[in-house]
Design a protein around this motif. Structure first.
Motif, PDB file in Angstrom:
ATOM      1  N   ILE A  62      49.323   8.292 137.884  1.00  0.00           N
ATOM      2  CA  ILE A  62      50.295   9.374 138.074  1.00  0.00           C
ATOM      3  C   ILE A  62      51.142   9.452 136.810  1.00  0.00           C
ATOM      4  N   SER A  63      51.272  10.636 136.249  1.00  0.00           N
ATOM      5  CA  SER A  63      52.143  10.799 135.095  1.00  0.00           C
ATOM      6  C   SER A  63      52.876  12.134 135.180  1.00  0.00           C
ATOM      7  N   VAL A  64      54.003  12.172 134.507  1.00  0.00           N
ATOM      8  CA  VAL A  64      54.819  13.382 134.430  1.00  0.00           C
ATOM      9  C   VAL A  64      55.057  13.680 132.962  1.00  0.00           C
ATOM     10  N   GLU A  65      54.820  14.934 132.604  1.00  0.00           N
ATOM     11  CA  GLU A  65      55.134  15.412 131.259  1.00  0.00           C
ATOM     12  C   GLU A  65      56.274  16.406 131.379  1.00  0.00           C
ATOM     13  N   LEU A  66      57.185  16.363 130.430  1.00  0.00           N
ATOM     14  CA  LEU A  66      58.329  17.262 130.430  1.00  0.00           C
ATOM     15  C   LEU A  66      58.514  17.829 129.038  1.00  0.00           C
ATOM     16  N   ASP A  67      58.562  19.140 128.955  1.00  0.00           N
ATOM     17  CA  ASP A  67      58.770  19.835 127.690  1.00  0.00           C
ATOM     18  C   ASP A  67      59.976  20.754 127.881  1.00  0.00           C
ATOM     19  N   ILE A  68      61.063  20.448 127.194  1.00  0.00           N
ATOM     20  CA  ILE A  68      62.281  21.248 127.311  1.00  0.00           C
ATOM     21  C   ILE A  68      62.489  21.999 126.005  1.00  0.00           C
ATOM     22  N   GLY A  69      62.489  23.316 126.100  1.00  0.00           N
ATOM     23  CA  GLY A  69      62.724  24.168 124.947  1.00  0.00           C
ATOM     24  C   GLY A  69      64.065  24.849 125.049  1.00  0.00           C
ATOM     25  N   ASP A  70      64.292  25.838 124.194  1.00  0.00           N
ATOM     26  CA  ASP A  70      65.570  26.550 124.199  1.00  0.00           C
ATOM     27  C   ASP A  70      65.748  27.435 125.421  1.00  0.00           C
ATOM     28  N   ASP A  71      64.665  28.085 125.867  1.00  0.00           N
ATOM     29  CA  ASP A  71      64.802  29.052 126.957  1.00  0.00           C
ATOM     30  C   ASP A  71      63.987  28.718 128.192  1.00  0.00           C
ATOM     31  N   LYS A  72      63.158  27.671 128.119  1.00  0.00           N
ATOM     32  CA  LYS A  72      62.404  27.266 129.303  1.00  0.00           C
ATOM     33  C   LYS A  72      62.076  25.778 129.249  1.00  0.00           C
ATOM     34  N   ALA A  73      61.821  25.239 130.425  1.00  0.00           N
ATOM     35  CA  ALA A  73      61.362  23.859 130.566  1.00  0.00           C
ATOM     36  C   ALA A  73      60.072  23.885 131.370  1.00  0.00           C
ATOM     37  N   VAL A  74      59.164  23.005 131.011  1.00  0.00           N
ATOM     38  CA  VAL A  74      57.886  22.905 131.719  1.00  0.00           C
ATOM     39  C   VAL A  74      57.723  21.453 132.167  1.00  0.00           C
ATOM     40  N   ALA A  75      57.540  21.277 133.472  1.00  0.00           N
ATOM     41  CA  ALA A  75      57.318  19.957 134.050  1.00  0.00           C
ATOM     42  C   ALA A  75      55.912  19.932 134.631  1.00  0.00           C
ATOM     43  N   THR A  76      55.130  18.926 134.250  1.00  0.00           N
ATOM     44  CA  THR A  76      53.748  18.843 134.706  1.00  0.00           C
ATOM     45  C   THR A  76      53.491  17.480 135.333  1.00  0.00           C
ATOM     46  N   LEU A  77      52.953  17.506 136.548  1.00  0.00           N
ATOM     47  CA  LEU A  77      52.544  16.297 137.256  1.00  0.00           C
ATOM     48  C   LEU A  77      51.027  16.217 137.180  1.00  0.00           C
ATOM     49  N   ILE A  78      50.524  15.082 136.697  1.00  0.00           N
ATOM     50  CA  ILE A  78      49.088  14.875 136.564  1.00  0.00           C
ATOM     51  C   ILE A  78      48.729  13.608 137.333  1.00  0.00           C
ATOM     52  N   ASP A  79      47.713  13.697 138.191  1.00  0.00           N
ATOM     53  CA  ASP A  79      47.281  12.519 138.941  1.00  0.00           C
ATOM     54  C   ASP A  79      45.784  12.586 139.196  1.00  0.00           C
ATOM     55  N   ASN A  80      45.223  11.438 139.530  1.00  0.00           N
ATOM     56  CA  ASN A  80      43.799  11.367 139.842  1.00  0.00           C
ATOM     57  C   ASN A  80      43.555  11.180 141.333  1.00  0.00           C
ATOM     58  N   GLY A  81      44.479  11.673 142.136  1.00  0.00           N
ATOM     59  CA  GLY A  81      44.357  11.587 143.589  1.00  0.00           C
ATOM     60  C   GLY A  81      43.409  12.646 144.139  1.00  0.00           C
ATOM     61  N   VAL A  82      43.401  12.757 145.465  1.00  0.00           N
ATOM     62  CA  VAL A  82      42.559  13.756 146.114  1.00  0.00           C
ATOM     63  C   VAL A  82      43.022  15.154 145.698  1.00  0.00           C
ATOM     64  N   ALA A  83      42.082  16.076 145.654  1.00  0.00           N
ATOM     65  CA  ALA A  83      42.413  17.457 145.275  1.00  0.00           C
ATOM     66  C   ALA A  83      43.395  18.035 146.282  1.00  0.00           C
ATOM     67  N   PHE A  84      44.476  18.608 145.764  1.00  0.00           N
ATOM     68  CA  PHE A  84      45.446  19.276 146.634  1.00  0.00           C
ATOM     69  C   PHE A  84      46.146  20.360 145.836  1.00  0.00           C
ATOM     70  N   ASP A  85      45.937  21.598 146.248  1.00  0.00           N
ATOM     71  CA  ASP A  85      46.573  22.739 145.615  1.00  0.00           C
ATOM     72  C   ASP A  85      47.749  23.177 146.474  1.00  0.00           C
ATOM     73  N   PRO A  86      48.983  22.867 146.083  1.00  0.00           N
ATOM     74  CA  PRO A  86      50.138  23.242 146.902  1.00  0.00           C
ATOM     75  C   PRO A  86      50.314  24.753 147.009  1.00  0.00           C
ATOM     76  N   LEU A  87      49.680  25.502 146.126  1.00  0.00           N
ATOM     77  CA  LEU A  87      49.806  26.956 146.181  1.00  0.00           C
ATOM     78  C   LEU A  87      49.071  27.545 147.376  1.00  0.00           C
ATOM     79  N   THR A  88      48.192  26.760 147.999  1.00  0.00           N
ATOM     80  CA  THR A  88      47.477  27.232 149.185  1.00  0.00           C
ATOM     81  C   THR A  88      48.244  26.942 150.472  1.00  0.00           C
ATOM     82  N   VAL A  89      49.345  26.212 150.370  1.00  0.00           N
ATOM     83  CA  VAL A  89      50.158  25.890 151.544  1.00  0.00           C
ATOM     84  C   VAL A  89      50.872  27.159 151.992  1.00  0.00           C
ATOM     85  N   PRO A  90      50.705  27.547 153.266  1.00  0.00           N
ATOM     86  CA  PRO A  90      51.390  28.754 153.732  1.00  0.00           C
ATOM     87  C   PRO A  90      52.908  28.593 153.693  1.00  0.00           C
TER      88      PRO A  90
END
Length: 136
Positions: A62-90
């Motif tokens: 499990i790892s977390v990447e964080l990129d903070i810029g002047d006008d936006k921040a991007v946080a990324t979670l990367i793992d080798n667990g079971v496939a799970f797309d939270p965007l499919t959660v109703p």
């Protein structure tokens, strides 16, 4: 600022993640509100990954990447667990009273509301959840 932390397979790692985030936020001078939103979203995503993402603890990554810029921040979670797309959660049902309220489903709702966008991909046996936050 771009940074990465590797986490172990334990809910105790959430406190280490939060200390790491606090240091990154301090380094960049990120205001309290977007910092809090990023922290809440990552806490939810990492907690769910640790709690439900692995059939076997051995080899969990499990790892977390964080990129903070002047006008936006991007946080990324990367793992080798079971496939799970939270965007499919109703969308979680609106609570009208405590007697009929359903447990669960509000973490994804929280992430959707606090981030400006969320993307998910599964590639090479890894989940990659990317949350973007507008800072302007």
């Amino acid at each position: 600022m771009n940074a990465r932390i590797d986490l172990g397979y334990s809910l105790g790692e959430i406190s280490r993640l939060n200390a790491w985030l606090a240091d990154r936020f301090a380094e960049t001078g990120l205001p309290e509100k977007p910092a809090g939103n990023i922290k809440l979203c990552l806490n939810e995503a990492v907690t769910n990954t640790i709690s439900y993402g692995f059939a076997d603890r051995d080899g969990a990554e499990i790892s977390v990447e964080l990129d903070i810029g002047d006008d936006k921040a991007v946080a990324t979670l990367i793992d080798n667990g079971v496939a799970f797309d939270p965007l499919t959660v109703p969308e979680a049902a609106k609570i009208t009273d405590l007697e009929t309220a359903q447990i669960g489903g509000f973490g994804v709702k929280l992430m959707r509301e606090l981030s400006s966008s969320i993307d998910y991909e599964r590639a090479g046996g890894r989940n990659r959840l990317t949350m973007r936050f507008d800072l302007g």
